[in-house]
Motif scaffolding. Sequence first.
Motif, short mmCIF file in Angstrom:
data_model
loop_
_atom_site.label_atom_id
_atom_site.label_comp_id
_atom_site.label_asym_id
_atom_site.label_seq_id
_atom_site.Cartn_x
_atom_site.Cartn_y
_atom_site.Cartn_z
N PHE A 12 0.82 -1.22 0.07
CA PHE A 12 0.07 0.04 -0.01
C PHE A 12 0.86 1.17 0.06
O PHE A 12 1.85 1.28 0.63
CB PHE A 12 -0.89 0.04 1.13
CG PHE A 12 -1.74 -1.19 1.30
CD1 PHE A 12 -3.12 -1.02 1.00
CD2 PHE A 12 -1.35 -2.17 1.98
CE1 PHE A 12 -3.97 -2.40 0.85
CE2 PHE A 12 -2.16 -3.51 2.21
CZ PHE A 12 -3.49 -3.25 1.61
N ILE A 13 0.31 2.17 -0.63
CA ILE A 13 1.03 3.52 -0.64
C ILE A 13 -0.12 4.72 -0.49
O ILE A 13 -1.00 4.47 -1.09
CB ILE A 13 1.78 3.85 -1.82
CG1 ILE A 13 3.13 2.97 -2.29
CG2 ILE A 13 2.37 5.28 -2.07
CD1 ILE A 13 3.74 3.15 -3.45
N SER A 14 0.07 5.60 0.39
CA SER A 14 -0.81 6.63 0.65
C SER A 14 -0.59 7.57 -0.46
O SER A 14 0.63 8.10 -0.61
CB SER A 14 -0.36 7.26 2.17
OG SER A 14 -1.29 8.44 2.32
N ARG A 15 -1.68 8.23 -0.77
CA ARG A 15 -1.55 9.40 -1.93
C ARG A 15 -1.42 10.65 -1.23
O ARG A 15 -1.06 11.29 -1.95
CB ARG A 15 -2.98 9.38 -2.67
CG ARG A 15 -3.10 8.09 -3.38
CD ARG A 15 -4.49 8.21 -4.34
NE ARG A 15 -5.18 7.03 -4.42
CZ ARG A 15 -6.21 6.90 -5.20
NH1 ARG A 15 -6.84 7.90 -5.57
NH2 ARG A 15 -6.58 5.70 -5.47
N SER A 16 -1.67 10.61 -0.02
CA SER A 16 -1.08 11.76 0.98
C SER A 16 0.14 12.21 0.76
O SER A 16 0.96 11.42 1.05
CB SER A 16 -1.72 12.07 2.12
OG SER A 16 -3.03 11.46 2.00
#
Length: 85
Positions: A81-85
């Motif tokens: 997972f990667i946060s878009r923030s």
Amino acid sequence: MPRYEIHSCEQMMELIQQLGFLPLLASGISGYSAEEMADEECRYVVFPDGGWDWPLWKWKGIIINESDCVYGKFFNGKAGFISRS
């Protein structure tokens, strides 16, 4: 790195936001994956009838739909997972 322990989907979403990215499975950095951080109750289980349960897999869709995280094979061909923030 501090030791994290994941007990719920909500906690995993918060952790991804805090860290910025999180591999789903072991990725070469000891202790730095959702699988390795999962509480004992959240680990992969195989039942005698051949069925299985893995809360982290169930949470994947919830995390994608209810947070600003993306899921894909970002870590040397391994999923996470990667946060878009």
